[in-house]
Design a protein around this motif. Sequence first.
Motif, PDB file in Angstrom:
ATOM      1  N   ASP A 172       0.848  -1.185   0.000  1.00 37.84           N
ATOM      2  CA  ASP A 172       0.000   0.000   0.000  1.00 37.84           C
ATOM      3  C   ASP A 172       0.889   1.243   0.000  1.00 37.84           C
ATOM      4  N   VAL A 173       0.395   2.351  -0.538  1.00 34.32           N
ATOM      5  CA  VAL A 173       1.175   3.586  -0.558  1.00 34.32           C
ATOM      6  C   VAL A 173       1.021   4.360   0.746  1.00 34.32           C
ATOM      7  N   MET A 174      -0.208   4.521   1.211  1.00 32.00           N
ATOM      8  CA  MET A 174      -0.464   5.328   2.413  1.00 32.00           C
ATOM      9  C   MET A 174      -0.255   4.476   3.660  1.00 32.00           C
ATOM     10  N   THR A 212      12.516  -8.575  -5.302  1.00 34.45           N
ATOM     11  CA  THR A 212      11.199  -9.161  -5.069  1.00 34.45           C
ATOM     12  C   THR A 212      10.140  -8.418  -5.878  1.00 34.45           C
ATOM     13  N   LEU A 213       9.219  -9.162  -6.472  1.00 33.77           N
ATOM     14  CA  LEU A 213       8.125  -8.548  -7.222  1.00 33.77           C
ATOM     15  C   LEU A 213       7.267  -7.690  -6.292  1.00 33.77           C
ATOM     16  N   VAL A 214       6.850  -6.516  -6.774  1.00 29.05           N
ATOM     17  CA  VAL A 214       6.053  -5.606  -5.959  1.00 29.05           C
ATOM     18  C   VAL A 214       4.810  -5.185  -6.729  1.00 29.05           C
ATOM     19  N   LEU A 215       3.647  -5.419  -6.110  1.00 26.05           N
ATOM     20  CA  LEU A 215       2.367  -4.958  -6.632  1.00 26.05           C
ATOM     21  C   LEU A 215       1.891  -3.814  -5.747  1.00 26.05           C
ATOM     22  N   MET A 216       1.810  -2.607  -6.308  1.00 28.79           N
ATOM     23  CA  MET A 216       1.334  -1.453  -5.552  1.00 28.79           C
ATOM     24  C   MET A 216      -0.191  -1.510  -5.461  1.00 28.79           C
ATOM     25  N   LEU A 217      -0.696  -1.289  -4.256  1.00 27.55           N
ATOM     26  CA  LEU A 217      -2.134  -1.350  -4.004  1.00 27.55           C
ATOM     27  C   LEU A 217      -2.519  -0.092  -3.238  1.00 27.55           C
ATOM     28  N   THR A 218      -3.281   0.798  -3.873  1.00 28.71           N
ATOM     29  CA  THR A 218      -3.478   2.101  -3.267  1.00 28.71           C
ATOM     30  C   THR A 218      -4.741   2.792  -3.739  1.00 28.71           C
ATOM     31  N   ALA A 219      -5.193   3.758  -2.961  1.00 29.86           N
ATOM     32  CA  ALA A 219      -6.349   4.570  -3.340  1.00 29.86           C
ATOM     33  C   ALA A 219      -5.940   5.722  -4.244  1.00 29.86           C
ATOM     34  N   LYS A 278      -7.504   0.962  -5.521  1.00 24.38           N
ATOM     35  CA  LYS A 278      -8.684   0.675  -4.711  1.00 24.38           C
ATOM     36  C   LYS A 278      -9.828   1.583  -5.140  1.00 24.38           C
ATOM     37  N   PRO A 279     -11.068   1.129  -5.060  1.00 27.07           N
ATOM     38  CA  PRO A 279     -11.491  -0.245  -4.748  1.00 27.07           C
ATOM     39  C   PRO A 279     -11.274  -1.159  -5.945  1.00 27.07           C
ATOM     40  N   PHE A 280     -11.067  -2.434  -5.686  1.00 29.03           N
ATOM     41  CA  PHE A 280     -10.755  -3.376  -6.749  1.00 29.03           C
ATOM     42  C   PHE A 280     -11.565  -4.652  -6.534  1.00 29.03           C
ATOM     43  N   ALA A 281     -11.706  -5.403  -7.590  1.00 30.57           N
ATOM     44  CA  ALA A 281     -12.326  -6.724  -7.484  1.00 30.57           C
ATOM     45  C   ALA A 281     -11.236  -7.719  -7.094  1.00 30.57           C
ATOM     46  N   PHE A 282     -11.535  -8.554  -6.104  1.00 32.69           N
ATOM     47  CA  PHE A 282     -10.516  -9.510  -5.664  1.00 32.69           C
ATOM     48  C   PHE A 282     -10.096 -10.431  -6.809  1.00 32.69           C
ATOM     49  N   SER A 283     -11.037 -10.752  -7.699  1.00 34.02           N
ATOM     50  CA  SER A 283     -10.702 -11.621  -8.826  1.00 34.02           C
ATOM     51  C   SER A 283      -9.612 -11.012  -9.689  1.00 34.02           C
ATOM     52  N   GLU A 284      -9.643  -9.677  -9.853  1.00 42.38           N
ATOM     53  CA  GLU A 284      -8.588  -9.030 -10.642  1.00 42.38           C
ATOM     54  C   GLU A 284      -7.268  -9.044  -9.885  1.00 42.38           C
ATOM     55  N   LEU A 285      -7.315  -8.764  -8.580  1.00 42.67           N
ATOM     56  CA  LEU A 285      -6.091  -8.826  -7.778  1.00 42.67           C
ATOM     57  C   LEU A 285      -5.462 -10.210  -7.895  1.00 42.67           C
TER      58      LEU A 285
END
Length: 224
Positions: free
Chosen positions: A51-53, A73-80, A101-108
Amino acid sequence: MKILVIEDEVKTAKFLKKGLSEGGYVIDVAADGLEGLHLAQEVDFDLVILDVMLPKLDGWQVLARLRATEQKTLVLMLTARDAVLERVRGFELGADDYLVKPFAFSELLARVRSLLRRSTSRPQEILRMADLEIDLMRHRATRAGQRLDLTSKEFLLLTLLARRAGEVLSRTLIAESVWDMNFDSDTNVVDVNVRRLRSKMDDPFPVKLIHTVRGAGYVFEAEP
């Protein structure tokens, strides 16, 4: 495979841990950037969802410090944060993917699986296909040695396509990822911008890389 989730929102962290654990992954959770950085440096994770914040250290600082020590290490940023420049910043710092965010868990989950399929390969700072070269750190792209004059959104679109080469990306996914919008069937922003990108990146060259999949979207791959 082991995944580290660095997320200070308790509900989100629990949701991610539950869902990813049910998907067969081993999950560790850190509630702030300092703890997350320490775990990422000390434990061999296959992927970090960042997460960014965050308190103590924000996501940009965590990512920058990881890459400064050549942590691959692979990094997936997850943020609003959903501004295009924020996403470009993430890629320039060395993020491997970015989900708003917000995201569908299926896409994540699809993003996680896609990244981990490449986990045996060293994350690249330069993406290549045919005579195309994308320098993620310098934020520039060339074909056959010629610099492509791309806007920030065109570069982000090209990077999205190249990182997920071989996958058919829907217009909805592209619109959400690049333009921070829910795709409206009456809006042709994706097609218009893909056409503009093609005019710069594909049309002047013999090998075409962006292909339309009728009724589905676009795929990025070299012609056979």
